[in-house]
Design an enzyme around this catalytic site. Structure first.
Site, short mmCIF file in Angstrom:
data_model
loop_
_atom_site.label_atom_id
_atom_site.label_comp_id
_atom_site.label_asym_id
_atom_site.label_seq_id
_atom_site.Cartn_x
_atom_site.Cartn_y
_atom_site.Cartn_z
N HIS A 137 32.22 -4.65 -75.90
CA HIS A 137 33.27 -5.63 -75.65
C HIS A 137 32.73 -7.01 -75.29
O HIS A 137 33.43 -7.82 -74.68
CB HIS A 137 34.21 -5.10 -74.57
CG HIS A 137 34.81 -3.78 -74.94
ND1 HIS A 137 35.45 -3.59 -76.14
CD2 HIS A 137 34.85 -2.59 -74.30
CE1 HIS A 137 35.86 -2.32 -76.22
NE2 HIS A 137 35.48 -1.70 -75.12
N HIS A 151 70.13 22.99 -93.34
CA HIS A 151 71.33 23.79 -93.59
C HIS A 151 72.39 23.61 -92.52
O HIS A 151 73.42 24.25 -92.56
CB HIS A 151 70.99 25.29 -93.68
CG HIS A 151 69.85 25.59 -94.61
ND1 HIS A 151 68.54 25.57 -94.20
CD2 HIS A 151 69.82 25.89 -95.93
CE1 HIS A 151 67.74 25.86 -95.21
NE2 HIS A 151 68.49 26.05 -96.28
N HIS A 163 29.46 1.49 -72.33
CA HIS A 163 29.65 0.79 -73.60
C HIS A 163 30.25 -0.60 -73.39
O HIS A 163 30.13 -1.46 -74.26
CB HIS A 163 30.56 1.59 -74.53
CG HIS A 163 32.03 1.40 -74.24
ND1 HIS A 163 32.65 1.90 -73.13
CD2 HIS A 163 33.00 0.71 -74.91
CE1 HIS A 163 33.94 1.55 -73.13
NE2 HIS A 163 34.18 0.83 -74.20
N ASP A 166 32.84 6.44 -69.79
CA ASP A 166 31.92 5.49 -70.41
C ASP A 166 32.13 4.03 -70.01
O ASP A 166 32.76 3.26 -70.73
CB ASP A 166 32.03 5.64 -71.94
CG ASP A 166 30.92 4.92 -72.67
OD1 ASP A 166 30.28 4.04 -72.07
OD2 ASP A 166 30.71 5.22 -73.85
N ASP A 206 36.35 -0.69 -80.09
CA ASP A 206 36.21 0.75 -79.82
C ASP A 206 36.45 1.53 -81.10
O ASP A 206 35.68 2.41 -81.47
CB ASP A 206 37.21 1.21 -78.76
CG ASP A 206 36.81 0.76 -77.37
OD1 ASP A 206 35.60 0.76 -77.08
OD2 ASP A 206 37.70 0.40 -76.58
S1 FES Z 1 69.26 24.93 -90.78
FE1 FES Z 1 67.93 25.67 -92.29
S2 FES Z 1 66.02 24.85 -91.61
FE2 FES Z 1 67.38 24.20 -90.10
FE LIG Z 2 36.16 0.37 -74.87
#
Ligand code: FES
Ligand SMILES: [Fe+2]
Lengths: 177, 453
Positions: B230, B120, B225, B222, B383
């Site tokens: 890897h 708005h 792992h 960790d 991962d």
């Molecule tokens: S002006 Fe209406 S939701 Fe932002």
């Molecule tokens: Fe990792």
């Protein structure tokens, strides 16, 4: 970044056909997991990139893609692609073991520059990926390629992958585009 | 008398009592109940009591250098705008219009003079003040008190070596006390060179369909792992044909659980010259010669002069600042694990480099990160694979009933003369136990003072 892609007037139906066949062959190798054969299609001076894309207001639209020296999902040379393929070959690359099922659909192939050494083209892609039991992913975008003319065939000299996603909707880019 | 159920601000009475939540994390047995990763009510409580109260990293200063620059991020699931003010201070605003709740700004980042709501048309200054309302006269008959309807601001913002932290909680301790023992390590990682840090390019974002704590815990605790998860990446970074036995992760090091706060780190130390050379070579292999050289000479010397030798014994580290900020020093990836429901994470990762580093080194870090620790990185891919699969398994009733083992190194951690915190062997789960215990405390304790007993 080349933004306007107009077809080059010198493009003959034969050239268009040959280029499309080249791209289809490339897709088939990727989908058949023939990564070494695909690798052989890459030029020694390859630059293979996928820049990140950000949501920018229209007035800052020129900043949508990160630049060549900024953040990318891929920024590869032939050597780094080799490293990625060697990873797949180790037998310990869990994100691709069991391997994904991919299908690379390539369309809207527009050749926009032809000269003695190179052909530049734009193509749209839809990469489908199915992984393990029920993981399904779709990647849609555009590839801007530069092919080097090598006798009666081509090698891939440059590929810029423009993915139509900002936040990447996968946990692993463990395949190629 | 039965213990009351925990009240959630959003859900009302939950099915969890304090005792039941504390039982999910059994430090004595060394086990956790996997419902911590799946339960919807626990997730809602996390949003309220962890992400609604903790100090969260929202940006790096370099992302908003000029007045009007904004960076759009999240604190938990709340969208926020981090905005550079005209006086160069930083404000963090809830990214929500107070008229009907529309997102005030939908760009990831940029520069703005005002934030104009697209619904708005209420507009807000970059400081959050409501400055213009359409049809103020015809519609509101000039009765709207605009100063009551400015954008919601966080309770506090603090900077730490270029990182911007924010909290929603007025009662939260100062950031420095929140970090506690972790500050020593942060100072080492974020200020290896006193010239400050910068970020290369934008934020790389991707999703992982798994609970955020898998990621936070792994980076806190960790190292275990890494050799297996890897292995393919370790091998691929070595010369072709290297045998699996050569890719073994040797070396000794430490693992740190901070006394309070749930933070954790682990690293290799290099007591011998040979081990030190090996560290240099590993970074050389992953990032490149210039990056490795800068890191281990110029930057190391700068650090040594300010802090002495001990911080230089920290190599190949991983770290998490509770709840969801993680990084890998030397690799230089820094990321926030944004929670997206109990079953999903959004990873927001950046490459952080010293301003003083030579251009060639920065470029190697940029490329190195893309190829190792990012969505397409050869390390990172695996991962995600693990976490997604665990989350999937936990759909099962029997699977969710199965206690999981977190006992590694239990009883073998103690204070260390150089390194603050409770220190054990590099392969340990002390920091994981710390992280989960702190998690349970935050969900069940209202007062910050008691969180830090
Ligand atoms: S002006 Fe209406 S939701 Fe932002
Ligand atoms: Fe990792």
């Amino acid at each position: 970044m080349t933004d306007i892609v107009v077809p080059d007037s010198q493009v003959t139906p034969e050239l268009q056909y040959r280029i499309e066949q080249f791209l289809y062959y490339e897709s088939r190798l990727l989908d058949d997991r023939q990564f070494r054969l695909w690798y052989d299609m890459l030029d020694d001076n390859l630059r293979y990139t996928m820049p990140i894309r950000q949501n920018r207001l229209r007035r800052e639209q020129h900043l949508e893609y990160d630049g060549a020296a900024e953040a990318q999902f891929f920024d590869e040379t032939k050597k780094s692609i080799d490293m990625r393929i060697r990873r797949l070959e180790t037998g310990f690359a869990w994100a691709e073991d069991p391997p994904s099922r991919t299908r690379h659909l390539v369309t809207n192939v527009t050749i926009f520059h032809v000269c003695k050494e190179n052909i530049q083209l734009s193509a749209y892609f839809h990469v489908y990926r199915s992984r393990l039991e029920r993981q399904i992913e779709h990647f849609v975008g555009q590839r801007i390629d530069c092919l080097k003319i090598t006798g009666d065939s081509y090698s891939l000299l440059a590929r810029e992958i423009r993915l139509d996603q900002s936040t990447l909707m996968t946990n692993s880019l463990s395949f190629f585009f | 008398m039965t213990e009351p159920f925990i009240e959630s601000e959003m859900l009302g009475t939950t099915h969890w009592t304090s005792a039941a939540i504390c039982d999910l994390v059994d430090e004595n047995k060394g086990s956790i109940d996997p419902r911590i990763y799946t339960d919807e009510q626990l997730y809602q409580l996390e949003l309220e009591r962890i992400f609604g109260r903790a100090w969260l990293c929202v940006a790096h200063e370099a992302q908003i250098p000029n007045a009007g620059d904004f960076f759009s991020t999240y604190m938990g699931e709340d969208p926020v705008l981090v905005v550079r003010q005209v006086d160069m201070s930083v404000k963090v605003l809830l990214n929500q219009c107070l008229h009907r709740g529309m997102k005030l700004c939908r760009a990831d980042l940029g520069n703005a003079k005002v934030f104009n709501c697209s619904y708005h048309g209420w507009s807000y200054g970059i400081n959050g003040d409501l400055i213009r309302v359409p049809r103020e006269e015809e519609g509101y008959k000039n009765k709207l008190i605009k100063s009551d309807w400015g954008a919601i601001e966080v309770a506090a913002v603090e900077l730490y070596h270029g990182l911007i932290f924010a909290t929603w909680d007025r009662q939260a301790p100062k950031l420095k006390s929140y970090l506690g023992d972790a500050a020593y390590y942060l100072d080492t990682f974020l200020s290896r060179h006193d010239g400050g840090t910068e970020i290369i390019g934008g934020v790389t974002k991707w999703v992982i369909k798994a609970n955020w704590k898998f990621a936070a815990e792994q980076f806190a605790s960790d190292m275990y792992h890494a050799p297996l998860s890897h292995l393919s990446a370790t091998l691929a970074a070595m010369p072709p044909g290297t045998s699996v036995s050569k890719a073994e992760w040797k070396g000794t090091g430490y693992h740190v659980r901070t006394h309070q706060g749930g933070h954790g780190t682990g690293f290799f130390s290099a007591p011998t010259e040979a081990a030190q050379i090996e560290n240099i070579q590993i970074l050389f292999g992953w990032m490149g010669e210039d990056a490795s050289k800068y890191y281990y000479t110029e930057a190391a010397e700068n650090l040594r002069q300010r802090r002495g030798d001990a911080p230089l014994g920290i190599n190949g580290a991983h770290m998490t600042i509770f709840p969801n900020l993680s990084f890998l020093p030397a690799i230089q990836t820094l990321r926030v694990w944004q929670p997206r429901g109990p079953n999903e994470i959004e990873v927001w990762a950046v490459t952080l480099v010293d301003k003083a580093a030579p251009q060639a080194a920065k470029e190697q870090w940029r490329l190195g990160n893309i190829r190792t620790f990012s969505a397409g990185g050869v390390f990172e891919q695996d991962d995600g694979e693990n976490w997604v699969m665990i989350q999937d398994v936990l759909r099962g009733y029997r699977a969710r009933k199965t206690a999981l083992n977190t006992s590694m190194g239990q009883g073998f951690s103690k204070p260390h003369e150089d390194y603050p915190g409770i220190v054990g062997d590099v392969f340990s789960e002390e920091a994981a136990r710390g992280l989960y215990s702190h998690w349970a405390k935050m969900l069940t304790t209202d007062k910050w003072a008691t969180l830090y007993d």
